[in-house]
Write an enzyme that holds these catalytic residues in place. Structure first.
Site, mmCIF file in Angstrom:
data_model
loop_
_atom_site.group_PDB
_atom_site.id
_atom_site.type_symbol
_atom_site.label_atom_id
_atom_site.label_comp_id
_atom_site.label_asym_id
_atom_site.label_seq_id
_atom_site.Cartn_x
_atom_site.Cartn_y
_atom_site.Cartn_z
ATOM 1 C CE LYS A 16 1.543 4.552 8.116
ATOM 2 N NZ LYS A 16 0.129 4.563 8.367
ATOM 3 C CG ASP A 65 5.809 3.799 0.793
ATOM 4 O OD1 ASP A 65 6.094 4.560 1.754
ATOM 5 O OD2 ASP A 65 4.634 3.585 0.431
ATOM 6 C CE1 TYR A 68 -3.755 2.408 0.544
ATOM 7 C CE2 TYR A 68 -2.528 3.221 2.446
ATOM 8 C CZ TYR A 68 -3.574 3.350 1.546
ATOM 9 O OH TYR A 68 -4.424 4.423 1.648
HETATM 10 C C1 LIG Z 1 3.739 2.178 3.303
HETATM 11 C C2 LIG Z 1 2.732 3.279 3.236
HETATM 12 N N1 LIG Z 1 2.833 4.193 2.259
HETATM 13 C C3 LIG Z 1 1.963 5.217 2.165
HETATM 14 C C4 LIG Z 1 0.929 5.352 3.071
HETATM 15 C C5 LIG Z 1 -0.023 6.497 2.954
HETATM 16 O O1 LIG Z 1 0.201 7.413 3.981
HETATM 17 P P1 LIG Z 1 -0.959 8.421 4.434
HETATM 18 O O2 LIG Z 1 -2.039 7.593 5.028
HETATM 19 O O3 LIG Z 1 -0.267 9.336 5.413
HETATM 20 O O4 LIG Z 1 -1.393 9.156 3.221
HETATM 21 C C6 LIG Z 1 0.784 4.421 4.089
HETATM 22 C C7 LIG Z 1 -0.326 4.523 5.048
HETATM 23 O O5 LIG Z 1 -0.648 3.622 5.781
HETATM 24 C C8 LIG Z 1 1.721 3.353 4.183
HETATM 25 O O6 LIG Z 1 1.628 2.432 5.145
#
Ligand SMILES: Cc1ncc(COP(=O)(O)O)c(C=O)c1O
Length: 431
Positions: free
Chosen positions: A269, A241, A146
């Protein structure tokens, strides 16, 4: 069982004004059933709901609270910014340089960085940059990973999309979907094949180097090294990511833990310490293509916002100064051991995956190494387990496909309480 009268009332009211009553789908408890709990206060490792029930918190605002909620140094810094500095200027401020410099010191791949307001913004911007820089259109992601809710990523996505059984979202155009190729996690051949079939057209490979949105799945080091070599060979931008695993599995994230350096990194986060912050950064040579230096556009009214940066900066400084990582490792290992011993006593053999303070108990006996193996989990059993833990005051993410985060403020008594609750909840799951 916690009494949830007020939460239930608030949910009914919320549903009138907010789709599903929630501002992010996985909060709705749809896959586990029951009433989503409206929280009233957080303190340290605990949260108290609107009905007065208290929970030991293993969600930690979905990752940011590695130091628990309302850390005194963070709240003091926020108070200072709020009363002495201001909430926003829309001009450059000195704090932006401080956090950028700190990031270059602690995250191996970062030579330059741009701050944004969420993980989604970070990944969307990083992919645009990779496309603009390489002049290519396609990206490769991994099934079950994700990367936020940007259009390009909602093809076989993990997290809430997987939890709700909708990994491919309507509303994403065919053109966008065609530019996103899905490979299998921990399977280098699946990536090599896609690169071969799309020779010269792949701009970026984006990966969670510790997958945390299909439960927790560690990447095999040789697999990550294989991706690094492939990207170097083919002129593809490797994007880690690290929105979830950054500053979590080590101060410098998974790239420090695995010793593999991507071209670009996305963060979120923990970098905001509970306030909305994201960032993307990496090689100077690539980052210099962003506006206003270069012609690849990216912007944000509230990017680099002083209040949000204060919480993030203070969090990163505490992590750097106090190095809680060995203790986090010990605490999370203690939970893993306790759960394993409980399962042995009960004659169960479910899979546990863990990297540092990110852990997951999968209700399957099949080793979980990718999306296909993660979805062998028994979701009905997970639902019973989740509610039995909740009944004992342990707040887990309401989905099999999310991580359990141990925080630095959890005490040995908290861990003991969790292991005891796990024993009861495992039995409940089998009934
Ligand atoms: C690995 C990863 N990338 C991107 C995101 C997206 O971040 P946000 O919810 O702050 O937009 C998340 C959210 O859980 C994530 O776990």
């Amino acid at each position: 069982m916690p009494q949830l009268t007020k939460s239930a009332e608030l949910l009914e009211k919320a549903k009138k004004f907010i789709p599903g009553g929630v501002n992010s789908p996985v909060r709705a408890f749809k896959s586990v059933g029951g009433t989503p709990i409206f929280m009233a206060k957080g303190q340290g490792a605990y949260m108290t709901d609107v009905d007065g029930n208290t929970y030991l918190d293993y969600v930690g605002s979905w990752g940011p609270f590695i130091l628990g909620s309302m850390h005194p140094r963070i709240t003091a810094a926020l108070e200072h910014t709020l009363t002495k500095i201001g909430t926003s200027f829309g001009t450059p401020i000195e704090m932006e340089i401080e956090i950028a410099e700190l990031l270059t010191q602690i995250v191996p791949s970062i030579e330059m960085v741009r701050m944004v307001n969420s993980g989604t913004e970070a990944t969307m911007s990083a992919v645009r940059l990779a496309r603009g820089y390489t002049g290519r259109d396609k990206i490769i992601k991994f099934e079950g990973c994700y990367h936020g809710h940007g259009d390009s990523f909602l093809i076989k996505a993990g997290s809430g999309a997987l939890t709700l059984g909708a990994p491919d979202s309507p509303g994403v155009t065919k053109g966008t979907a065609n530019d996103t190729l899905n490979a299998k996690y921990n399977n280098l051949e699946s990536v090599e094949l896609l690169v071969k079939e799309n020779k010269g057209n792949v701009a970026a490979i984006i990966i969670e180097p510790v997958a945390g949105n299909t439960g927790v799945i560690p990447a095999d080091k040789a697999f990550l090294q294989g991706l690094r070599d492939l990207c170097t060979r083919e002129g593809i931008i490797l994007i880690f990511d690290e929105v979830m695993c950054g500053f979590r599995v080590a101060l410098g994230g998974a790239q420090e833990r695995y010793g593999i350096t991507p071209d670009l990194t996305t963060m979120g986060k923990i970098i905001g310490g509970g306030l909305p912050v994201g960032a993307f950064g990496g090689k100077r040579e690539i980052m210099e293509h962003i506006a206003p230096l270069g012609d690849i556009y990216q912007a944000g009214t509230l990017s680099g916002n002083p209040l949000a940066l204060t919480a993030g900066l203070e969090t990163l400084k505490i992590l750097r100064d106090e190095n809680p990582y060995p203790e986090l490792e010990r605490k999370a290992a203690c939970l893993e051991e306790g759960f394993r011993s409980n399962m042995e006593k009960l004659g169960l053999n479910y899979v546990q995956n863990r990297v540092g303070s990110m852990g997951c108990l999968f209700f399957t006996e099949t080793p979980v190494t990718d999306y296909d193996t993660a979805v062998t989990s028994n979701l009905e059993k997970f639902g019973k387990y989740f509610h039995a833990m909740l009944d004992q005051g342990i707040y887990l993410a309401p989905s099999q496909f999310e991580a359990m985060f141990t925080s630095a403020v959890m005490t040995d008594e908290d861990l003991e309480k969790t292991v005891k609750a796990n024993f009861v909840a495992l039995q409940a799951a089998e009934k």
